[in-house]
Scaffold this motif. Sequence first.
Motif, PDB file in Angstrom:
ATOM      1  N   LEU A 123       0.799  -1.221   0.025  1.00 26.94           N
ATOM      2  CA  LEU A 123       0.096  -0.121   0.055  1.00 26.94           C
ATOM      3  C   LEU A 123       0.761   1.452   0.021  1.00 26.94           C
ATOM      4  O   LEU A 123       0.481   2.057  -0.577  1.00 26.94           O
ATOM      5  CB  LEU A 123      -0.947   0.094   1.297  1.00 26.94           C
ATOM      6  N   TYR A 124       2.099   1.054   0.650  1.00 24.57           N
ATOM      7  CA  TYR A 124       2.800   2.503   0.939  1.00 24.57           C
ATOM      8  C   TYR A 124       3.888   2.156  -0.032  1.00 24.57           C
ATOM      9  O   TYR A 124       5.177   3.035   0.118  1.00 24.57           O
ATOM     10  CB  TYR A 124       3.348   2.600   2.140  1.00 24.57           C
ATOM     11  N   SER A 125       4.206   1.335  -0.869  1.00 22.63           N
ATOM     12  CA  SER A 125       5.262   1.391  -1.915  1.00 22.63           C
ATOM     13  C   SER A 125       5.486   2.675  -2.661  1.00 22.63           C
ATOM     14  O   SER A 125       6.910   2.678  -3.041  1.00 22.63           O
ATOM     15  CB  SER A 125       4.867   0.097  -2.909  1.00 22.63           C
ATOM     16  N   ASP A 126       4.873   3.251  -2.942  1.00 22.32           N
ATOM     17  CA  ASP A 126       5.260   4.519  -3.682  1.00 22.32           C
ATOM     18  C   ASP A 126       5.685   5.514  -2.840  1.00 22.32           C
ATOM     19  O   ASP A 126       6.237   6.685  -3.499  1.00 22.32           O
ATOM     20  CB  ASP A 126       3.921   4.945  -4.509  1.00 22.32           C
ATOM     21  N   ARG A 127       5.630   5.370  -1.944  1.00 19.22           N
ATOM     22  CA  ARG A 127       6.205   6.490  -0.842  1.00 19.22           C
ATOM     23  C   ARG A 127       7.626   5.969  -0.183  1.00 19.22           C
ATOM     24  O   ARG A 127       8.207   6.763   0.741  1.00 19.22           O
ATOM     25  CB  ARG A 127       5.371   6.740   0.279  1.00 19.22           C
ATOM     26  N   VAL A 128       8.083   4.867  -0.449  1.00 16.78           N
ATOM     27  CA  VAL A 128       9.256   4.170   0.120  1.00 16.78           C
ATOM     28  C   VAL A 128      10.375   4.066  -0.850  1.00 16.78           C
ATOM     29  O   VAL A 128      10.183   3.621  -1.947  1.00 16.78           O
ATOM     30  CB  VAL A 128       8.959   2.947   0.773  1.00 16.78           C
ATOM     31  N   GLU A 129      11.702   4.611  -0.739  1.00 18.98           N
ATOM     32  CA  GLU A 129      12.861   4.312  -1.319  1.00 18.98           C
ATOM     33  C   GLU A 129      13.014   2.968  -1.673  1.00 18.98           C
ATOM     34  O   GLU A 129      12.687   2.036  -0.820  1.00 18.98           O
ATOM     35  CB  GLU A 129      13.943   4.973  -0.684  1.00 18.98           C
ATOM     36  N   ARG A 130      13.480   2.671  -2.984  1.00 22.16           N
ATOM     37  CA  ARG A 130      13.643   1.556  -3.428  1.00 22.16           C
ATOM     38  C   ARG A 130      14.543   0.616  -2.595  1.00 22.16           C
ATOM     39  O   ARG A 130      14.156  -0.522  -2.377  1.00 22.16           O
ATOM     40  CB  ARG A 130      14.167   1.386  -4.793  1.00 22.16           C
ATOM     41  N   GLU A 131      15.632   1.140  -2.121  1.00 16.97           N
ATOM     42  CA  GLU A 131      16.623   0.378  -1.068  1.00 16.97           C
ATOM     43  C   GLU A 131      15.688  -0.190  -0.026  1.00 16.97           C
ATOM     44  O   GLU A 131      16.031  -1.128   0.493  1.00 16.97           O
ATOM     45  CB  GLU A 131      18.054   1.094  -1.283  1.00 16.97           C
ATOM     46  N   LEU A 132      15.340   0.667   0.460  1.00 16.39           N
ATOM     47  CA  LEU A 132      14.248   0.475   1.732  1.00 16.39           C
ATOM     48  C   LEU A 132      13.207  -0.462   1.500  1.00 16.39           C
ATOM     49  O   LEU A 132      13.165  -1.457   2.371  1.00 16.39           O
ATOM     50  CB  LEU A 132      13.925   1.906   2.387  1.00 16.39           C
ATOM     51  N   TYR A 133      12.556  -0.349   0.532  1.00 19.04           N
ATOM     52  CA  TYR A 133      11.440  -1.194   0.147  1.00 19.04           C
ATOM     53  C   TYR A 133      12.043  -2.718  -0.065  1.00 19.04           C
ATOM     54  O   TYR A 133      11.561  -3.537   0.500  1.00 19.04           O
ATOM     55  CB  TYR A 133      10.795  -0.819  -1.107  1.00 19.04           C
TER      56      TYR A 133
END
Length: 452
Positions: A123-133
């Motif tokens: 749900l929050y994938s678009d708000r999280v940096e790629r490496e952190l995701y």
Amino acid sequence: MKAAPITASSRPSHNVARILARKGGTAFLLNASGMVIAFLLQVLLARELGVDGYGHYAYVMTVLTFLVFPAKLGFDTTIVRYVAAYRSREQWGEVKGLLRYSNRWSVGLSLAVVGVGFVALWLYSDRVERELYDTFVIGLTFVPFLALATLRQSALQALNEVLYAQMPEKIIRPVLLAGCLYAAVHLGTVSSNAPTAMSLFGFSLLATYALGAWVLRRKTANQLKDVQPAFQRKEWMRTSLSLMANAGIYLILGQMGVLMMGMYLGTDDSGILSAAVRVASLVTFAMTAINMTAAPLMSAAYAENDMKRLQRVCTASGIASLAFAGAVLLVFLIFGREVMAVFGADFRAGYIPLLIMSAGQFVSALCGQTGMVMTMTGHQGILTKALIVSALLNVGLNAVLIPAYGMNGAAAAMCVAGSFWPIAMVFVVKRKLGIETSVLQAIFNRKRGGRQ
């Protein structure tokens, strides 16, 4: 669990000081070695990943710690409390039943937690940096094994197998992770980032989980092989839910500042604060190590209605814990900047937070084994109330102080909130059990008694 009355003639004699010196000494040396290894591992991670990468890794590990505690459902502390008492009475059917019951619940809850975690991440994938995701995705898959490893550790601790309880997590896992990380980065073609570190952490976790499970099976084979499991489901669940609430509040008191720093000021500052939190925890390192041995002794003494022995356990462990805490606090006052700089030049900013949090840890050592005494004697409900007040205080102070004072504000919030409940419990333990947990309290009362 009520204390079972045992007559003086049937009660076994125990030399508390000798047991704590031998078993507690083993736990202390093992934890000391683990402390050094863990410290070096954090330094390696900070230097290899940089402030950004280490911040991502530390932040995800903090979140995973929060996710594991509902998966355990408080059974880790329940196991220590009940298995130690069952062992002293040779109730091996109850031991087998509790271990089986707790593992089943932990597996089911872990899978539920992982499922909810993946949904929230999507749900929050678009708000999280790629490496952190990516780091979150990898870390979530290991929650069940983290929970089960903790239960296995508690079972061995309750059986007074301190060495085998601590060795996989304290020594083998960090050494394996450090070796794999160094080899992957310097001898292979793997990039040095948080997802790589989390993947290698998972590998080391799986290896040590398998080893620990094998050791527990070997250590209990003779007692549990032909025993039918006996279940006290309602009592275990009632106790575990109460202890889970306490564990969650302990977690808030220890890690909420790191999480709120990440939300307010970003993962760079939260990474530095996380390193300072880890270093400050060394002040109560001796208390934590000694509790590995003291907790089963407390439970057994209370189960046998031997309050004098319970007092001796608290006094002996309290003196050793306080002496160590004072020495470590002095070292941080003099060399704190150099200690934090080992993580990297940017981590010097954590010096003042380190001192503030260390002062709070020293207050906890000064109060003695208050939380453990309340838990091992079945008074965790009273402890919960004090912890709730401390947790609310922690969150409120963090919300006010972090925007204004940054890391120093978060450290002050943790210091004040973390000192409230042990101070309150000193007086509660004395009133409820007649036990003096604070070394200074015991000295003051003896002097006052001598003047009368």
